[in-house]
Design an enzyme around this catalytic site. Structure first.
Site, PDB file in Angstrom:
ATOM      1  CB  SER A  19      -0.939   0.006   1.204  1.00 31.47           C
ATOM      2  OG  SER A  19      -0.213  -0.007   2.416  1.00 31.47           O
ATOM      3  CG  HIS A  42      -4.023  -1.325  -0.953  1.00 23.31           C
ATOM      4  ND1 HIS A  42      -4.558  -0.062  -1.094  1.00 23.31           N
ATOM      5  CD2 HIS A  42      -3.756  -1.492   0.353  1.00 23.31           C
ATOM      6  CE1 HIS A  42      -4.594   0.522   0.102  1.00 23.31           C
ATOM      7  NE2 HIS A  42      -4.117  -0.322   0.992  1.00 23.31           N
ATOM      8  CE  LYS A 100      -7.288  -0.198   1.977  1.00 22.64           C
ATOM      9  NZ  LYS A 100      -7.764  -0.665   3.302  1.00 22.64           N
TER      10      LYS A 100
END
Length: 425
Positions: free
Chosen positions: A212, A240, A271
């Site tokens: 990240s 991610h 996310k």
């Protein structure tokens, strides 16, 4: 009589303090603590690493309004990779789940906190990742805190990339397995550690799929080859990567063609998949069954609220219906990276929408980020302890809902601010 006296005493204390007035603990120990904390806070300010919280007065999205009147701000620092945080269908699904299933469960899962929508979402996650089963957590931080302690014993070993996310590091600290740390994405060092760990019963290689802070992608093909050679299992954190890496957005294991070689996946719903909250583990069914029995964050945390479950479920539906949104990321990421490199900036990582603009100095990163906001671009400077000392950066994150004009305006602002503060010639 004593009761009346007690009531009078309470009323007198309340009148003297004022309604709702804050109260500070008294005594020498409390005063000593306050002085120490204030000293530490001053050191953080002096080092230029103080983290302020900007207040947003609008929905999450590519364009924001900040509290205090800042309007028309372009947001380049959210994990809203697919732009689903404010997608109308995702919001509608959350509202419907809220109305049908209520605000929350007021319970952990195994008592009276499991609704049909929780089981449906777990089945959907497992199907998306092509795994046997899945288990929901309040966050992926909790998923990482709950996996290693439940799975590994003092007879086992865990081998962790030195730049793994803090939640993986903290999760590993909680377990009693033998711990090995290998140099970042260094396969020679990993092999050396795997050779050393052959004396243990079970070996688990743990890595972020995409890192990240640096925007680089773990060499999963090579990791899986070494794991096969030395009879080890592979665990990846896909926070991610889930939703936008790989042909169908399934993550780095799909991107690199090793879906059948990765045993355990932890990831997030907070996310790309709607951005609300929640995390999960997906993998072999016996492992998921064991986590339901022994994983402490699962056993001792309230169930995910129905609205969160509803929006995550709809986000997965949208993703599984079409990969068009996920595939739009590549061209936008390349546009930003190529233009920033041409302007003279060093961008860490490769082909990932996390685009760290490397600056080195913590104060420079902080000042430039503030100046970028003055030009209508919302970015954040990262410095120690979030990243190593001397490696401060401004992390830019590209979203599928950024336009080409948004990206070009960001590059232009970076160029102006970089020249102003000496980051560019």
């Amino acid at each position: 009589m004593w009761r009346a006296a007690a009531v009078r005493a309470v009323r007198g204390a309340g009148a003297g303090a004022g309604a709702g007035a804050p109260r500070a603990a008294s005594g020498a120990a409390a005063a000593q603590l306050r002085r120490r904390l204030e000293s530490e806070l001053e050191e953080i300010r002096g080092a230029g690493t103080w983290k302020s919280e900007r207040v947003i007065a609008s929905r999450q999205g590519p364009h924001l309004r900040l509290a205090g009147g800042g309007a028309g701000i372009i947001n380049f620092c959210a994990n809203n990779y697919l732009g689903l945080s404010s997608h109308p269908e995702v919001i509608r699904a959350a509202v419907e789940a809220l109305e049908k299933f209520g605000a929350g469960l007021s319970s952990v899962r195994f008592i009276c906190g499991t609704q049909s929508i929780h089981k449906d979402l777990e089945e959907k996650i497992a199907r998306f990742h092509q795994r046997e089963d899945a288990i929901l957590y309040a966050s992926c931080f909790d998923a990482n805190a709950g996996i290693f302690e439940a799975l590994l014993t003092p007879e086992d070993a865990v081998l962790s990339d030195e730049l793994n996310h803090a939640s993986i590091i903290d999760g590993i600290r909680l377990c009693k397995a033998n711990k090995y740390r290998y140099k970042h994405m260094d396969m020679q060092d990993l092999e050396a550690k795997l050779k050393e760990a052959q004396k243990h019963r079970l070996r688990l290689v743990a890595t972020d799929g995409a890192f990240s802070m640096d925007g680089d992608i773990a060499p999963l093909r090579e990791i899986c080859q070494l794991a096969h050679k030395y009879d080890a299992l592979v665990f990846i954190d896909e926070c991610h990567a889930t939703g936008f890496l790989g042909p169908n957005g399934r993550g780095t294991d799909e991107l690199l063609g090793v879906m059948d070689k990765v045993t355990i996946i932890n990831s997030t719903l907070g996310k790309a998949l709607g951005g609300a909250a929640g995390g999960y583990t997906t993998g072999p069914k016996p492992l998921i069954d064991l986590l339901r029995q022994r994983s402490r964050p699962y056993l001792f945390s309230n169930s995910l609220p129905p609205a969160v479950v509803g929006c995550a479920s709809k986000a997965l539906d949208l993703l599984m219906e079409s990969n068009a949104i996920a595939q739009s990321m590549a061209a936008k990421t390349q546009r930003f990276r190529s233009k920033m490199t041409a302007a003279g900036f060093t961008i860490s990582g490769k082909d990932h929408p996390i685009c760290p603009v490397m600056l080195g100095d913590a104060r420079l990163a902080s000042v430039m980020a503030e100046d970028m906001l003055n030009r209508g671009i919302y970015v954040i400077g990262f410095s120690y302890p979030v990243v190593p000392k001397g490696k401060a950066r401004i992390r830019v994150q590209i979203s599928a809902v950024h336009s080409d004009e948004d990206i070009d305006r960001c590059v232009e602002a970076f160029t102006q601010v970089g020249r102003k503060h000496g980051a560019l010639p």
